[in-house]
Design a protein around this motif. Structure first.
Motif, mmCIF file in Angstrom:
data_model
loop_
_atom_site.group_PDB
_atom_site.id
_atom_site.type_symbol
_atom_site.label_atom_id
_atom_site.label_comp_id
_atom_site.label_asym_id
_atom_site.label_seq_id
_atom_site.Cartn_x
_atom_site.Cartn_y
_atom_site.Cartn_z
ATOM 1 N N ARG A 2 66.272 7.439 30.292
ATOM 2 C CA ARG A 2 64.973 7.621 29.652
ATOM 3 C C ARG A 2 63.996 6.526 30.104
ATOM 4 N N THR A 3 62.728 6.896 30.234
ATOM 5 C CA THR A 3 61.719 5.945 30.694
ATOM 6 C C THR A 3 60.681 5.703 29.605
ATOM 7 N N SER A 4 59.968 4.622 29.750
ATOM 8 C CA SER A 4 58.963 4.284 28.743
ATOM 9 C C SER A 4 57.717 5.160 28.864
ATOM 10 N N ASN A 5 57.294 5.461 30.092
ATOM 11 C CA ASN A 5 56.094 6.285 30.261
ATOM 12 C C ASN A 5 56.019 6.799 31.694
ATOM 13 N N LYS A 6 56.698 7.873 31.973
ATOM 14 C CA LYS A 6 56.722 8.436 33.328
ATOM 15 C C LYS A 6 56.185 9.871 33.309
ATOM 16 N N ASN A 7 54.969 10.050 32.841
ATOM 17 C CA ASN A 7 54.393 11.388 32.783
ATOM 18 C C ASN A 7 54.311 12.028 34.161
ATOM 19 N N VAL A 8 54.108 11.235 35.192
ATOM 20 C CA VAL A 8 53.990 11.751 36.554
ATOM 21 C C VAL A 8 55.292 12.409 36.991
ATOM 22 N N CYS A 13 73.582 12.986 34.669
ATOM 23 C CA CYS A 13 72.514 13.562 35.491
ATOM 24 C C CYS A 13 72.325 12.786 36.787
ATOM 25 N N LYS A 14 73.027 11.708 36.934
ATOM 26 C CA LYS A 14 73.014 10.879 38.152
ATOM 27 C C LYS A 14 71.777 9.993 38.292
ATOM 28 N N PHE A 15 70.894 9.958 37.292
ATOM 29 C CA PHE A 15 69.769 9.037 37.346
ATOM 30 C C PHE A 15 70.169 7.697 36.753
ATOM 31 N N ALA A 16 69.752 6.625 37.410
ATOM 32 C CA ALA A 16 69.984 5.279 36.898
ATOM 33 C C ALA A 16 69.034 5.022 35.733
ATOM 34 N N ALA A 17 69.293 3.961 35.006
ATOM 35 C CA ALA A 17 68.366 3.547 33.949
ATOM 36 C C ALA A 17 67.045 3.149 34.600
ATOM 37 N N GLU A 18 65.984 3.114 33.820
ATOM 38 C CA GLU A 18 64.656 2.790 34.344
ATOM 39 C C GLU A 18 64.690 1.471 35.107
ATOM 40 N N GLY A 19 64.137 1.485 36.301
ATOM 41 C CA GLY A 19 64.114 0.294 37.148
ATOM 42 C C GLY A 19 63.941 0.685 38.605
ATOM 43 N N ILE A 20 64.234 -0.252 39.480
ATOM 44 C CA ILE A 20 64.028 -0.043 40.923
ATOM 45 C C ILE A 20 64.882 1.103 41.460
ATOM 46 N N GLU A 21 66.153 1.154 41.060
ATOM 47 C CA GLU A 21 67.046 2.225 41.545
ATOM 48 C C GLU A 21 66.541 3.595 41.101
ATOM 49 N N GLN A 22 66.127 3.716 39.848
ATOM 50 C CA GLN A 22 65.603 4.995 39.371
ATOM 51 C C GLN A 22 64.324 5.367 40.122
ATOM 52 N N LYS A 23 63.476 4.390 40.400
ATOM 53 C CA LYS A 23 62.247 4.661 41.158
ATOM 54 C C LYS A 23 62.594 5.241 42.527
ATOM 55 N N ARG A 24 63.591 4.663 43.192
ATOM 56 C CA ARG A 24 64.039 5.167 44.492
ATOM 57 C C ARG A 24 64.576 6.588 44.357
ATOM 58 N N GLN A 25 65.355 6.839 43.303
ATOM 59 C CA GLN A 25 65.915 8.177 43.081
ATOM 60 C C GLN A 25 64.807 9.196 42.837
ATOM 61 N N LEU A 26 63.799 8.831 42.071
ATOM 62 C CA LEU A 26 62.698 9.745 41.777
ATOM 63 C C LEU A 26 61.881 10.052 43.035
#
Length: 116
Positions: free
Chosen positions: A41-47, A70-83
């Motif tokens: 879960r993220t704090s504010n990722k409407n995009v 779901c294979k997504f990391a917690a909010e952070g750099i790794e999740q940003k790369r995954q997104l």
């Protein structure tokens, strides 16, 4: 934060289900709307909400939240790369889809942008 959106989704899904399975509609209408505490879960990722939805549709198989990876990391750099990677994959699938009537035009535009 979601200002009635989950309730509206439940209502519209209920209207759809009323046509498909009228016996189960009471269960759905009486189910409480619950926001799950997902580890990714993220704090504010409407995009990225559409990316999350598409990925969830691919990975959710009816498991409980505890058993759903779901294979997504917690909010952070790794999740940003995954997104970022997921955005590229879904965009390519949409552009190159056989049902995309603008596929040839979009492929030409992509080639033009890449050349300049």
């Amino acid at each position: 934060m979601y200002d009635g959106i989950p309730e509206a989704l439940q209502e519209n899904f209920g209207l759809y289900m009323a046509q498909k399975s009228p016996r189960k509609i009471k269960l759905l209408n009486n189910a409480p709307v619950q926001r799950l505490e997902m580890k990714w879960r993220t704090s504010n990722k409407n995009v990225d909400s559409g990316v999350f939805v598409m990925h969830h549709m691919e990975t959710y198989m009816g498991y409980t939240l505890r058993n759903w990876d779901c294979k997504f990391a917690a909010e952070g750099i790794e999740q940003k790369r995954q997104l970022e990677k997921a955005r590229k994959i879904y965009a390519a699938k949409i552009v190159y889809s056989e049902i995309n009537i603008l596929k040839d035009h979009m492929k030409t535009e992509i080639k033009f942008v890449n050349q300049n």
